[in-house]
Enzyme design. Structure first.
Site: not given
Ligand code: SAH
Length: 341
Positions: A111, A124, A131, A135, A138, A332
């Site tokens: 997408e 975007c 991925c 996270c 996400c 160190c």
């Molecule tokens: N993997 C990369 C780029 C893709 S995500 C990264 O983590 O930067 C792009 C942004 O969307 C990231 O800042 C991520 O933290 C945020 N994001 C992911 N899931 C989200 C959600 N459900 N709501 C709002 N932001 C989200």
């Protein structure tokens, strides 16, 4: 969201495999040049094709009006023009955003999003199918990692979106599906094509990462001028770890703290350190002093443990570097070369 506009259906894999052809957009300069040679054409044709694709965003070879018909036919027999097909477009109610679902030639869905603002139009784009970063908040993470997009598949998202867009695209962000820095080389190559062939200024291309630290360094070392965005998403290490497990591997900041006997090694030093750093997403690496023959000395093991104890409830991770090699002055702070070398 409203107005689901169906343009195509996903093809079954079995059907796809028969029809896979290399795409023009995925060819590098040498491949384009040898293609033109094979067609017995002069090299200016390469520039003509490039203009049709990257400036005019044509959909088919047939639209390349200044190419003789037999070349267009020859090209279309050998190559696809685009590696991606648009499958589905969703418009937001107020028409400020469009989401485009593509299908890759391998049949994967990806997408991209087109966003209209007063002054700018931003796309975007995705860098991976799925991925691996995981996270917890996400949606892409729930797919797991499936496939790295090719350079051409990334650039083609922008070409298709420019064709769809009512206005000229001004900015590109790698913030769609995937972790760009786990597909680093191709992402940089895609950014180079956007910059050099499509005319996007480097500062109008943003690469976003969840924090793959070695690649952040590499991008800096290679001196790329693209903008970098880091998804921070928490103000201390523990809460970031909970929502972004990669924090365990790539701490955002590591502070080092050399423990010197009677100077900075008391439990109240530890408490002050905790207060100082508690709101930062960081890790603290405590290094008991390695003696180098000067006026400072190493705290006793008891003092070191009492200091560590005072950090027991810190929201950041504390590690201790029990230096190896101190007896050969390789710990160190023990490395020093004096005199002529
Ligand atoms: N993997 C990369 C780029 C893709 S995500 C990264 O983590 O930067 C792009 C942004 O969307 C990231 O800042 C991520 O933290 C945020 N994001 C992911 N899931 C989200 C959600 N459900 N709501 C709002 N932001 C989200």
């Amino acid at each position: 969201m409203s107005d689901h506009l169906v343009l195509g259906k996903f093809k079954p894999m079995s059907e796809l495999n028969k029809t896979i052809k290399k795409s023009y957009i995925e060819l590098n300069k040498d491949e384009v040049n040898s293609l033109i040679k094979e067609l017995d054409e002069s090299q200016f044709r390469a520039q003509q094709i490039q203009n049709w694709v990257f400036d005019h965003h044509v959909e088919t070879w047939d639209e390349m009006e200044n190419l003789p018909i037999h070349i267009r036919e020859e090209l279309s027999a050998r190559l696809r023009l685009h590696p991606l097909e648009i499958n589905y477009i969703t418009d937001s109610k107020n028409a400020s955003t469009q989401k485009i679902l593509f299908q890759t030639q391998n049949g994967y869905p990806i997408e991209s999003v087109l966003m209209y603002d007063q002054k700018r139009t931003t796309v975007c784009i995705s860098s991976q199918v799925g991925c691996a970063v995981d996270c917890k908040f996400c949606a892409t993470a729930s797919m797991g990692f499936i496939h790295n997009l090719s350079t051409g598949e990334m650039v083609d998202q922008v070409i298709h979106l420019q064709r769809q867009s009512k206005t000229k695209i001004t900015n590109v962000v790698f913030m769609g599906m995937g972790e760009p820095f786990l597909n680093y080389r191709r992402v940089i190559e895609a950014a180079e094509i956007l910059n050099k062939k499509m005319g996007f200024g480097a500062r109008r291309i943003t690469i976003s990462t969840a924090g793959i630290v070695p690649k952040i360094r590499q991008m800096a070392e290679e001196n790329h001028k693209y903008k970098l965005a880091i998804s921070l998403n928490a103000t201390n290490e523990l809460s970031r770890e909970r929502i972004m497990p990669l924090t365990n591997t790539y701490t955002l900041i590591t502070f080092e703290y050399v423990l010197l006997k009677g100077v900075n090694d008391s439990p109240s030093d530890g408490e002050r350190l905790l207060v100082l750093l508690q709101s930062l997403p960081c890790k603290v690496n405590v290094i008991p002093y390695n003696e180098i023959g000067g006026s400072y000395s190493r705290p006793s093991e008891n003092t070191i443990n009492a200091f560590l104890d005072s950090l027991k409830h810190a929201p950041f991770t504390v590690t201790v570097r029990w230096s190896k090699g101190t007896e050969i002055d390789a710990g160190c702070g023990q490395l020093a070369v004096h005199g002529d070398i």
